[in-house]
Design a protein around this motif. Structure first.
Motif, PDB file in Angstrom:
ATOM      1  N   ILE A  14       9.404 -26.213 102.023  1.00 52.17           N
ATOM      2  CA  ILE A  14       8.093 -26.752 102.384  1.00 52.17           C
ATOM      3  C   ILE A  14       7.453 -27.452 101.185  1.00 52.17           C
ATOM      4  O   ILE A  14       6.876 -28.535 101.323  1.00 52.17           O
ATOM      5  CB  ILE A  14       7.168 -25.646 102.942  1.00 52.17           C
ATOM      6  CG1 ILE A  14       7.592 -25.270 104.359  1.00 52.17           C
ATOM      7  CG2 ILE A  14       5.705 -26.062 102.917  1.00 52.17           C
ATOM      8  CD1 ILE A  14       7.395 -26.377 105.405  1.00 52.17           C
ATOM      9  N   GLU A  15       7.552 -26.853 100.006  1.00 49.21           N
ATOM     10  CA  GLU A  15       7.007 -27.488  98.804  1.00 49.21           C
ATOM     11  C   GLU A  15       7.644 -28.857  98.587  1.00 49.21           C
ATOM     12  O   GLU A  15       6.957 -29.822  98.231  1.00 49.21           O
ATOM     13  CB  GLU A  15       7.236 -26.606  97.575  1.00 49.21           C
ATOM     14  CG  GLU A  15       6.325 -25.408  97.502  1.00 49.21           C
ATOM     15  CD  GLU A  15       6.629 -24.503  96.316  1.00 49.21           C
ATOM     16  OE1 GLU A  15       7.282 -24.957  95.350  1.00 49.21           O
ATOM     17  OE2 GLU A  15       6.218 -23.338  96.366  1.00 49.21           O
ATOM     18  N   HIS A  16       8.942 -28.946  98.804  1.00 51.87           N
ATOM     19  CA  HIS A  16       9.651 -30.218  98.665  1.00 51.87           C
ATOM     20  C   HIS A  16       9.127 -31.232  99.692  1.00 51.87           C
ATOM     21  O   HIS A  16       8.887 -32.404  99.364  1.00 51.87           O
ATOM     22  CB  HIS A  16      11.151 -29.983  98.839  1.00 51.87           C
ATOM     23  CG  HIS A  16      11.977 -31.220  98.721  1.00 51.87           C
ATOM     24  ND1 HIS A  16      12.158 -31.890  97.528  1.00 51.87           N
ATOM     25  CD2 HIS A  16      12.650 -31.933  99.665  1.00 51.87           C
ATOM     26  CE1 HIS A  16      12.924 -32.952  97.728  1.00 51.87           C
ATOM     27  NE2 HIS A  16      13.221 -32.999  99.018  1.00 51.87           N
ATOM     28  N   MET A  17       8.927 -30.793 100.933  1.00 53.22           N
ATOM     29  CA  MET A  17       8.409 -31.680 101.983  1.00 53.22           C
ATOM     30  C   MET A  17       6.998 -32.159 101.637  1.00 53.22           C
ATOM     31  O   MET A  17       6.671 -33.328 101.835  1.00 53.22           O
ATOM     32  CB  MET A  17       8.391 -30.960 103.333  1.00 53.22           C
ATOM     33  CG  MET A  17       9.736 -30.763 103.950  1.00 53.22           C
ATOM     34  SD  MET A  17       9.522 -29.965 105.562  1.00 53.22           S
ATOM     35  CE  MET A  17      11.121 -29.233 105.773  1.00 53.22           C
ATOM     36  N   VAL A  18       6.168 -31.247 101.146  1.00 52.13           N
ATOM     37  CA  VAL A  18       4.803 -31.619 100.775  1.00 52.13           C
ATOM     38  C   VAL A  18       4.837 -32.687  99.688  1.00 52.13           C
ATOM     39  O   VAL A  18       4.131 -33.700  99.761  1.00 52.13           O
ATOM     40  CB  VAL A  18       3.990 -30.384 100.312  1.00 52.13           C
ATOM     41  CG1 VAL A  18       2.673 -30.806  99.678  1.00 52.13           C
ATOM     42  CG2 VAL A  18       3.735 -29.443 101.476  1.00 52.13           C
ATOM     43  N   THR A  19       5.686 -32.483  98.685  1.00 50.07           N
ATOM     44  CA  THR A  19       5.795 -33.448  97.591  1.00 50.07           C
ATOM     45  C   THR A  19       6.200 -34.830  98.110  1.00 50.07           C
ATOM     46  O   THR A  19       5.633 -35.839  97.708  1.00 50.07           O
ATOM     47  CB  THR A  19       6.823 -32.963  96.552  1.00 50.07           C
ATOM     48  OG1 THR A  19       6.405 -31.688  96.057  1.00 50.07           O
ATOM     49  CG2 THR A  19       6.957 -33.943  95.407  1.00 50.07           C
TER      50      THR A  19
END
Length: 173
Positions: free
Chosen positions: A14-19
């Motif tokens: 999710i952190e990767h997607m947000v970035t």
């Protein structure tokens, strides 16, 4: 036996997607809703929904397509709410996060006219022209055929051409 979170843990995904997708989704939602604060809420809700449903993501489509679909559905839910119709949603180009300053008045006018298109035409215009999606990606996002995407884009072009016809800044080429 205890499960150890690896490099591909749910939180890291999710952190990767947000970035990768937070800013493009924010731009899309601002243009869709004409309200910056509501757009921020929708993007946040999009990532919450994605986090909750990440285990069910089958990767039949790209993450970008999946997240965009969630964001559009969330925008539609906000748009349908009764109070939303009574709020002044005047959006200006400087409100669109990360939007490059237009090089001339024609760019400004074009963006304004795109924001004034009917929802079905605006959706495909935003996905293909702003988000850079292919017809297939936009079709998967909207749940329509690629041919319908092309048809809506052609209608959007005609409406934009008609709206900009009288402008001195418009280049007919």
């Amino acid at each position: 036996m205890e499960t150890v979170k690896g490099p591909d843990s749910k939180e890291q995904r999710i952190e990767h997607m947000v970035t990768l997708y937070q800013l493009p989704l924010l731009r899309l939602c601002i243009m869709y809703l004409h309200d910056e604060e509501q757009a921020k809420d929708v993007v946040q809700e999009t990532f919450i929904k994605a986090y909750r449903n990440l285990d069910g993501f089958r990767a039949d489509s790209s993450e970008k397509t999946w997240l965009t679909r969630i964001a559009i559905n969330t925008c539609k839910n906000v748009y349908r709410s009764g109070w939303f119709r009574h709020v002044d949603r005047s959006v200006t180009l400087d409100m669109v996060a990360g939007h490059a300053v237009p090089t001339d008045t024609g760019d400004n006018e074009l963006t304004t006219e795109i924001m004034n298109l009917p929802v079905k035409l605006r959706e495909v215009a935003l996905l293909c022209w702003l988000q850079g999606m292919t017809y297939d990606e936009a079709a998967a996002t909207l749940g329509i055929s690629p041919k319908a995407v092309g048809s809506r884009l052609n209608r959007a072009r005609k409406k934009l051409r008609s709206a900009l016809e009288g402008s001195d800044e418009h280049d007919p080429a």
